[in-house]
Design a protein around this motif. Structure first.
Motif, PDB file in Angstrom:
ATOM      1  N   ARG A   1       5.867 -26.538  -3.979  1.00  0.00           N
ATOM      2  CA  ARG A   1       7.017 -26.093  -3.172  1.00  0.00           C
ATOM      3  C   ARG A   1       8.333 -26.357  -3.894  1.00  0.00           C
ATOM      4  O   ARG A   1       9.262 -25.578  -3.810  1.00  0.00           O
ATOM      5  CB  ARG A   1       7.055 -26.837  -1.834  1.00  0.00           C
TER       6      ARG A   1
ATOM      7  N   SER B   1      -0.691 -10.843   0.452  1.00  0.00           N
ATOM      8  CA  SER B   1      -1.574 -12.014   0.553  1.00  0.00           C
ATOM      9  C   SER B   1      -2.576 -12.075  -0.586  1.00  0.00           C
ATOM     10  O   SER B   1      -3.688 -12.547  -0.406  1.00  0.00           O
ATOM     11  CB  SER B   1      -2.329 -11.978   1.893  1.00  0.00           C
TER      12      SER B   1
ATOM     13  N   LYS C   1       5.408 -15.644   5.529  1.00  0.00           N
ATOM     14  CA  LYS C   1       6.091 -14.642   4.687  1.00  0.00           C
ATOM     15  C   LYS C   1       6.922 -13.683   5.542  1.00  0.00           C
ATOM     16  O   LYS C   1       8.039 -13.310   5.161  1.00  0.00           O
ATOM     17  CB  LYS C   1       5.065 -13.865   3.857  1.00  0.00           C
TER      18      LYS C   1
ATOM     19  N   TYR D   1       4.571 -21.189   0.816  1.00  0.00           N
ATOM     20  CA  TYR D   1       3.496 -22.118   1.185  1.00  0.00           C
ATOM     21  C   TYR D   1       3.602 -22.467   2.674  1.00  0.00           C
ATOM     22  O   TYR D   1       4.663 -22.300   3.283  1.00  0.00           O
ATOM     23  CB  TYR D   1       3.609 -23.403   0.347  1.00  0.00           C
ATOM     24  N   PRO D   2       2.508 -22.970   3.269  1.00  0.00           N
ATOM     25  CA  PRO D   2       2.613 -23.498   4.641  1.00  0.00           C
ATOM     26  C   PRO D   2       3.680 -24.592   4.710  1.00  0.00           C
ATOM     27  O   PRO D   2       4.182 -25.058   3.682  1.00  0.00           O
ATOM     28  CB  PRO D   2       1.212 -24.060   4.903  1.00  0.00           C
TER      29      PRO D   2
ATOM     30  N   ALA E   1      -4.955 -24.620   0.167  1.00  0.00           N
ATOM     31  CA  ALA E   1      -3.592 -24.207   0.531  1.00  0.00           C
ATOM     32  C   ALA E   1      -3.056 -24.953   1.741  1.00  0.00           C
ATOM     33  O   ALA E   1      -1.858 -25.180   1.861  1.00  0.00           O
ATOM     34  CB  ALA E   1      -3.553 -22.711   0.809  1.00  0.00           C
ATOM     35  N   ASP E   2      -3.954 -25.331   2.640  1.00  0.00           N
ATOM     36  CA  ASP E   2      -3.522 -26.048   3.843  1.00  0.00           C
ATOM     37  C   ASP E   2      -4.629 -26.995   4.281  1.00  0.00           C
ATOM     38  O   ASP E   2      -5.741 -26.559   4.596  1.00  0.00           O
ATOM     39  CB  ASP E   2      -3.206 -25.055   4.976  1.00  0.00           C
TER      40      ASP E   2
ATOM     41  N   GLY F   1       1.531 -15.383  -0.870  1.00  0.00           N
ATOM     42  CA  GLY F   1       1.058 -16.631  -0.279  1.00  0.00           C
ATOM     43  C   GLY F   1      -0.084 -16.359   0.675  1.00  0.00           C
ATOM     44  O   GLY F   1      -0.350 -15.203   1.026  1.00  0.00           O
TER      45      GLY F   1
ATOM     46  N   TYR G   1      -5.055 -17.120  -2.341  1.00  0.00           N
ATOM     47  CA  TYR G   1      -4.246 -18.323  -2.098  1.00  0.00           C
ATOM     48  C   TYR G   1      -4.940 -19.321  -1.168  1.00  0.00           C
ATOM     49  O   TYR G   1      -4.279 -20.140  -0.546  1.00  0.00           O
ATOM     50  CB  TYR G   1      -2.870 -17.963  -1.522  1.00  0.00           C
TER      51      TYR G   1
ATOM     52  N   MET H   1       0.422 -24.778   9.021  1.00  0.00           N
ATOM     53  CA  MET H   1       0.521 -23.349   9.325  1.00  0.00           C
ATOM     54  C   MET H   1       1.551 -23.146  10.441  1.00  0.00           C
ATOM     55  O   MET H   1       1.469 -23.781  11.501  1.00  0.00           O
ATOM     56  CB  MET H   1      -0.833 -22.775   9.736  1.00  0.00           C
TER      57      MET H   1
ATOM     58  N   ARG I   1      -0.571 -15.716   6.874  1.00  0.00           N
ATOM     59  CA  ARG I   1       0.053 -16.461   7.998  1.00  0.00           C
ATOM     60  C   ARG I   1       0.827 -17.710   7.585  1.00  0.00           C
ATOM     61  O   ARG I   1       1.017 -18.628   8.381  1.00  0.00           O
ATOM     62  CB  ARG I   1      -1.005 -16.867   9.057  1.00  0.00           C
ATOM     63  N   CYS I   2       1.276 -17.758   6.326  1.00  0.00           N
ATOM     64  CA  CYS I   2       2.011 -18.958   5.892  1.00  0.00           C
ATOM     65  C   CYS I   2       3.514 -18.852   6.174  1.00  0.00           C
ATOM     66  O   CYS I   2       4.255 -19.785   5.905  1.00  0.00           O
ATOM     67  CB  CYS I   2       1.780 -19.217   4.402  1.00  0.00           C
TER      68      CYS I   2
END
Length: 404
Positions: free
Chosen positions: A318, A119, A31, A142-143, A288-289, A25, A263, A175, A28-29
């Motif tokens: 998700r 990542s 993991k 995912y975030p 992604a975000d 992912g 991602y 995030m 910083r999501c």
């Protein structure tokens, strides 16, 4: 730390098995938090934490272990000191050269249970498939969803209304770290800009040895501006040519693919629902975000329709759906979601403010004759369901336990 049960439900059956658990992912999501949640489950099941060996390869203290041989030797030595079964947690494993050889060797030679995060989508391609084919399970993280965001946001702003939470989510995205800075506007924007720079530099430029930074930035800006719109590499090439940059469409496709590998973006194919085939041109891309888009590019409120689409698309991922854009004759269905043959159709609109809009959104389903659920989701508060097509407020739709 919130218990991300959506993911834990999928991971749990594989805990303490010999399959390698791979979590991928965007940077910083969350993991690393998933690794902590897994450790927590193991401890609750009676496993002694002294059996855990954890390494985060972004920590310079472990820089000397960034080759397969060095890591293998260190883990083997540590495991022999511990004795018995060991539980290995490797965070950001892509920093280790030839890591797949090391992980496969540890899997074979030790009594161990292995969890890794990374990542980059190419983590599970090429040589890895050779070394670990059939011996790993992958989970894309995912975030935060709107439900997860709201849970944490209300710990910062107690009793905040759902509407206010949603407005914040529209601008800040999901995030996880934002809760540490109390969702304050300026610090959040700064954090998301720095995160984006880190993804762009470490996971796109550096990993793919890109020299033309200006071109990469222009392409990323174009994709960000056009999330949810269909476009082709040729249309980007034309746009760049108008700005005095001549670029081959193949180069553009490669750069976008590198962003998808990191991602940052997700590509969505178009599907001809009548001919039952995937169309080869004019895909859509989502980010992604959406909070990163607002911080770097801006305009989420101005492009709210596209941002709402972005939210629904990520939520479908998700929930484990495979998602395409549906083409039915001359009409387009925003999302065709498929999970093991069970389908769901979704049309996304900002507001059903006119008869023309209502006719367009509900009319998209005119030629779809199957009995799978069909939704129109918008920010309207009143239920406008008709002709077997369900209408739902987007906030409520994102919070539904099951889509059916």
């Amino acid at each position: 730390m919130i218990k991300r049960e959506l993911y834990m439900r999928r991971i749990r059956p594989f805990i303490d098995t010999d399959l390698i658990k791979v979590m991928t992912g965007i940077r910083r999501c969350g993991k690393s938090v998933m690794l902590e949640l897994i450790k927590q489950e193991l401890k609750e099941s009676g496993i002694n934490p002294q059996q855990f060996i954890s390494i985060n390869f972004e920590d310079l203290n472990f820089a000397h272990l960034q080759t397969a041989k060095a890591l293998h030797d260190a883990i083997t030595k540590k495991a022999s000191e511990i004795g018995g079964k060991v539980y290995l947690f490797f965070d950001e494993i892509q920093e280790v050269r030839d890591w797949e050889k090391c992980v496969n060797s540890l899997r074979v030679s030790l009594d161990c249970d292995i969890y890794i995060t990374g990542s980059n989508a190419r983590l599970l391609s090429g040589e890895l498939a050779t070394y670990l084919g059939g011996r790993y399970v992958e989970f894309v993280i995912y975030p935060f969803s709107f439900a997860e965001f709201m849970e944490l946001y209300r710990s910062v702003v107690p009793n905040e209304s759902m509407q206010k939470c949603f407005q914040k989510y529209l601008l800040l995205g999901g995030m996880p770290y934002l809760s540490n800075i109390k969702y304050a506007d300026e610090p959040s924007k700064q954090y998301l800009q720095d995160l984006f720079s880190s993804v762009q530099f470490k996971d796109v430029m550096k990993r793919n040895k890109i020299r033309d930074v200006d071109l990469l930035e222009r392409i990323i800006a174009y994709v960000m501006a056009n999330v949810g719109n269909t476009f082709s590499a040729t249309s980007i090439a034309r746009f760049l040519k108008s700005e005095q940059h001549t670029v081959a469409p193949e180069t553009i496709l490669n750069y976008i693919k590198y962003c998808c590998d990191a991602y940052l973006f997700y590509q969505v194919k178009r599907e001809d629902l009548q001919g039952k085939q995937i169309l080869s041109s004019n895909e859509k891309y989502y980010i992604a975000d959406h909070g990163i888009r607002e911080a770097v590019f801006g305009g989420n409120m101005k492009n709210i329709n596209l941002i709402l689409e972005n939210m629904i698309y990520l939520e479908a991922l998700r929930r484990g759906y495979h998602v395409t854009v549906g083409k039915a004759g001359d009409k387009e269905i925003d999302f065709v979601c498929d999970k093991r043959g069970e389908k769901l159709y979704i049309q996304v609109a900002y507001l059903l403010a006119s008869d023309e809009t209502i006719s367009r959104e509900f009319g998209a389903y005119d030629t779809i004759r199957d009995n799978f659920p069909k939704y129109v989701v918008s920010l309207d508060e009143f239920d406008m369901s008709r002709n077997g097509i369900k209408h739902c407020n987007i906030r409520d739709f994102l919070l539904m336990e099951e889509w059916n």
